[in-house]
Write an enzyme that holds these catalytic residues in place. Sequence first.
Site, PDB file in Angstrom:
ATOM      1  N   ARG A 104       0.833  -1.216   0.000  1.00 55.55           N
ATOM      2  CA  ARG A 104       0.000   0.000   0.000  1.00 55.55           C
ATOM      3  C   ARG A 104       0.863   1.261   0.000  1.00 55.55           C
ATOM      4  NH1 ARG A 104      -1.874   2.173   4.504  1.00 55.55           N
ATOM      5  NH2 ARG A 104      -2.108   0.192   5.595  1.00 55.55           N
TER       6      ARG A 104
ATOM      7  N   TYR B  80     -15.895  18.118 -14.678  1.00 61.02           N
ATOM      8  CA  TYR B  80     -16.415  16.769 -14.463  1.00 61.02           C
ATOM      9  C   TYR B  80     -17.351  16.801 -13.252  1.00 61.02           C
ATOM     10  CZ  TYR B  80     -16.560  11.832 -13.327  1.00 61.02           C
ATOM     11  OH  TYR B  80     -16.985  10.562 -13.023  1.00 61.02           O
TER      12      TYR B  80
ATOM     13  N   LYS C 251      -8.584   7.032 -18.660  1.00 59.73           N
ATOM     14  CA  LYS C 251      -8.918   7.568 -19.989  1.00 59.73           C
ATOM     15  C   LYS C 251      -7.757   7.366 -20.959  1.00 59.73           C
ATOM     16  CE  LYS C 251     -12.349   9.110 -17.432  1.00 59.73           C
ATOM     17  NZ  LYS C 251     -13.521   8.327 -17.177  1.00 59.73           N
TER      18      LYS C 251
HETATM   19  C1  LIG Z   1     -12.196  15.257 -16.444  1.00 57.52           C
HETATM   20  C2  LIG Z   1     -12.323  14.068 -15.546  1.00 57.52           C
HETATM   21  N1  LIG Z   1     -11.617  14.028 -14.400  1.00 57.52           N
HETATM   22  C3  LIG Z   1     -11.697  12.986 -13.559  1.00 57.52           C
HETATM   23  C4  LIG Z   1     -12.513  11.911 -13.823  1.00 57.52           C
HETATM   24  C5  LIG Z   1     -12.624  10.781 -12.822  1.00 57.52           C
HETATM   25  O1  LIG Z   1     -11.847   9.707 -13.216  1.00 57.52           O
HETATM   26  P1  LIG Z   1     -12.054   8.221 -12.650  1.00 57.52           P
HETATM   27  O2  LIG Z   1     -13.301   7.703 -13.260  1.00 57.52           O
HETATM   28  O3  LIG Z   1     -10.806   7.512 -13.087  1.00 57.52           O
HETATM   29  O4  LIG Z   1     -12.168   8.318 -11.174  1.00 57.52           O
HETATM   30  C6  LIG Z   1     -13.266  11.896 -15.007  1.00 57.52           C
HETATM   31  C7  LIG Z   1     -14.147  10.745 -15.320  1.00 57.52           C
HETATM   32  O5  LIG Z   1     -14.834  10.722 -16.308  1.00 57.52           O
HETATM   33  C8  LIG Z   1     -13.170  13.008 -15.887  1.00 57.52           C
HETATM   34  O6  LIG Z   1     -13.874  13.070 -17.025  1.00 57.52           O
END
Ligand SMILES: Cc1ncc(COP(=O)(O)O)c(C=O)c1O
Length: 411
Positions: free
Chosen positions: A70, A123, A219
């Site tokens: 961890r 987001y 992503k």
């Molecule tokens: C711009 C952005 N930041 C952060 C996240 C969160 O990522 P995660 O799903 O890996 O927690 C997303 C998810 O779609 C996103 O579009």
Amino acid sequence: MIDPALPYDVTLARRREALSTLVVHAGEAADPHTGALDVPIVLSSAFGFSSAEEAASAFQGESDAYIYGRWRSPTLDALEAKLAALEGAPAACATSSGMAAIAGAVLSLVTSGEHVVAPRAMYAESARLLRERLPRLGVETTFVDSSVEAYERAITPATRVLYAETPQNPTLGLLDLRGLAELAAARGLTLVVDGTFATPFCQSPLALGAHLVVHSMTKALSGHGDVIAGAIVGEQAAVERARELVVKGFGGVLSPFSAWLVLRGLRTFALRQEQACRTAHALARALAAEPRVARVNHPSLAQHPDHALALAQMHAFGSLLSFELVGDEATACARGARLLQAVKIATHAVSLGDARTLVVHPASTTHSTMPSDARRLAGISGGLVRVSVGLEGEGDLLADLRQALDAAFAG
Ligand SMILES: Cc1ncc(COP(=O)(O)O)c(C=O)c1O
């Protein structure tokens, strides 16, 4: 940054060339014990000590011996070194998701009674963290329009963090990172930037003065839609403070297998981004010429309100775009639903940065948790469709979107 005098293809090829060797080699070396070229997936949860002295000195931080999975482990070390190299940063910390990275980075910088300034469009789960979850811990956020002046006006004596996401999800508006970095420096604040939409291919926030960059590696960094992962990148001390909290303290560690999947995806990152950015630009231009599309949001378009800012702070315009269908709110919303129903090559799904092109209706899905007022102020209308451009053929994608537009307007 982006030279408008150069053909965009050349700009993209140069950026690919700048990153290609790094994505293949940075952070990786043949395993000294076996000669294995690929980074081993080390699943061990604990690492043995050869003596009591070694154990004690590892716990005192006097050696870099591994102790417990961890805290630090070899597969994650390789991934973190590659990420740091990609962002030109001294340090990176992998986390179990993008949200773990965002929550961890912000929480490592604020305490009860302190304050964050953030943009209206971003987001939705990040917005929810700031709007609903952090106030329970006594941390308030002011949401502002996307100008440096609006950020400045919102700063109070309690402000500690300027939070930015650029390009913004799903409106593709931009924030002036140099301007925000200067403001943060002048007021002794920390600028945290969600770089997920841009990726290090299109933008280098740390070089523009940001202190921490957070990523959802779920992503485009991993790129194949098969892993959930995040990262915090920046100065060593700030990254280690965030690691102590999110990884050691809250347990938001990335599994070694997931880290290996991200590492594998990263080797083709520059190639994938070059193609996806090229296709996104072509689709944006084609959709902008469509009479059934009221507006296309992609920073590559001269009519985009932040086009000049994109030229000044980005290496490339990115692989995401959104567009609004013609019609009043209810009609456009119904057309959006029919369009998503009709796509055949693009996939109707959330997420982004996948090899597959993904289309989604933010108002009813990804951004449905936002209060409707906040959604309206952020510019997320019912007729807005977001496209994460993947690696399919440009002509196939364009034909698919055109036939889906036919279906959307046939009803
Ligand atoms: C711009 C952005 N930041 C952060 C996240 C969160 O990522 P995660 O799903 O890996 O927690 C997303 C998810 O779609 C996103 O579009």
